[in-house]
Design a protein around this motif. Structure first.
Motif, PDB file in Angstrom:
ATOM      1  N   MET A 179      31.411  19.907  99.399  1.00  0.00           N
ATOM      2  CA  MET A 179      30.979  20.869  98.403  1.00  0.00           C
ATOM      3  C   MET A 179      29.907  20.253  97.503  1.00  0.00           C
TER       4      MET A 179
ATOM      5  N   VAL B  32      25.952  21.546  96.779  1.00  0.00           N
ATOM      6  CA  VAL B  32      25.340  21.751  95.465  1.00  0.00           C
ATOM      7  C   VAL B  32      24.072  20.908  95.346  1.00  0.00           C
TER       8      VAL B  32
ATOM      9  N   PHE C 131      34.119  29.320  93.260  1.00  0.00           N
ATOM     10  CA  PHE C 131      33.153  28.251  93.042  1.00  0.00           C
ATOM     11  C   PHE C 131      33.264  27.667  91.638  1.00  0.00           C
ATOM     12  N   THR C 132      33.693  28.455  90.667  1.00  0.00           N
ATOM     13  CA  THR C 132      33.951  27.920  89.333  1.00  0.00           C
ATOM     14  C   THR C 132      35.089  26.911  89.381  1.00  0.00           C
TER      15      THR C 132
ATOM     16  N   GLU D 288      36.002  25.156  91.994  1.00  0.00           N
ATOM     17  CA  GLU D 288      35.525  23.965  92.706  1.00  0.00           C
ATOM     18  C   GLU D 288      34.642  23.103  91.810  1.00  0.00           C
ATOM     19  N   LEU D 289      33.769  23.732  91.031  1.00  0.00           N
ATOM     20  CA  LEU D 289      32.930  22.963  90.110  1.00  0.00           C
ATOM     21  C   LEU D 289      33.777  22.298  89.026  1.00  0.00           C
TER      22      LEU D 289
ATOM     23  N   PHE E 116      33.815  22.517 100.111  1.00  0.00           N
ATOM     24  CA  PHE E 116      33.416  23.861 100.505  1.00  0.00           C
ATOM     25  C   PHE E 116      34.538  24.547 101.290  1.00  0.00           C
TER      26      PHE E 116
ATOM     27  N   ALA F 230      36.939  26.412  99.116  1.00  0.00           N
ATOM     28  CA  ALA F 230      36.398  27.688  98.661  1.00  0.00           C
ATOM     29  C   ALA F 230      36.515  28.738  99.759  1.00  0.00           C
TER      30      ALA F 230
END
Length: 131
Positions: free
Chosen positions: A1, A5, A79-80, A82-83, A95, A98
């Protein structure tokens, strides 16, 4: 992931360099964001508008719109999360996580759709039989 990014950030940087080199743009980041996001937003709006105009005449349009909207929100949430994992170092930012989260929503929605269809067909059959 994290690699994705970084790749996306590199793509954005390349586009920025192309805009500056090709058009000689000397804009601040705020001005560049204003124009690029504005153009991307309007292009997206027209594509979505055309797609939704096609969908509005379909029998299950409200369900389809609800699914699309919910799926969009789920993408943002996934994705929030994961971040957040990457920033706080709590869990692995992957990834695949997600994707699996989104598959969870799709599978549960499919189960809902099958149950709703069975109930719909049962009610329709029962009403036709009463006539």
């Amino acid at each position: 992931m994290k690699e994705i990014v970084i790749i996306l950030a590199e793509i954005v940087n390349q586009i920025h360099d192309i805009l500056v080199d090709t058009f000689g743009l000397t804009m601040s980041d705020k001005e560049l964001h204003f124009w690029v996001i504005g153009v991307i937003g309007m292009a997206t709006f027209f594509v979505v508008y055309f797609f939704f105009k096609l969908l509005e005449n379909m029998r299950w349009s409200t369900t389809i719109f609800s699914f699309i909207y919910t799926f969009t929100i789920m993408i943002v949430i996934v994705f929030t999360i994961e971040l957040q994992q990457a920033i706080t170092n709590r869990g692995n930012m992957e990834f695949a996580d997600a994707v699996m989260g989104l598959w969870g929503f799709i599978v549960m929605f499919f189960i809902y759709a099958v149950i709703a269809l069975i109930i719909y067909l049962f009610v329709k059959f029962y009403k036709n039989r009463r006539r």
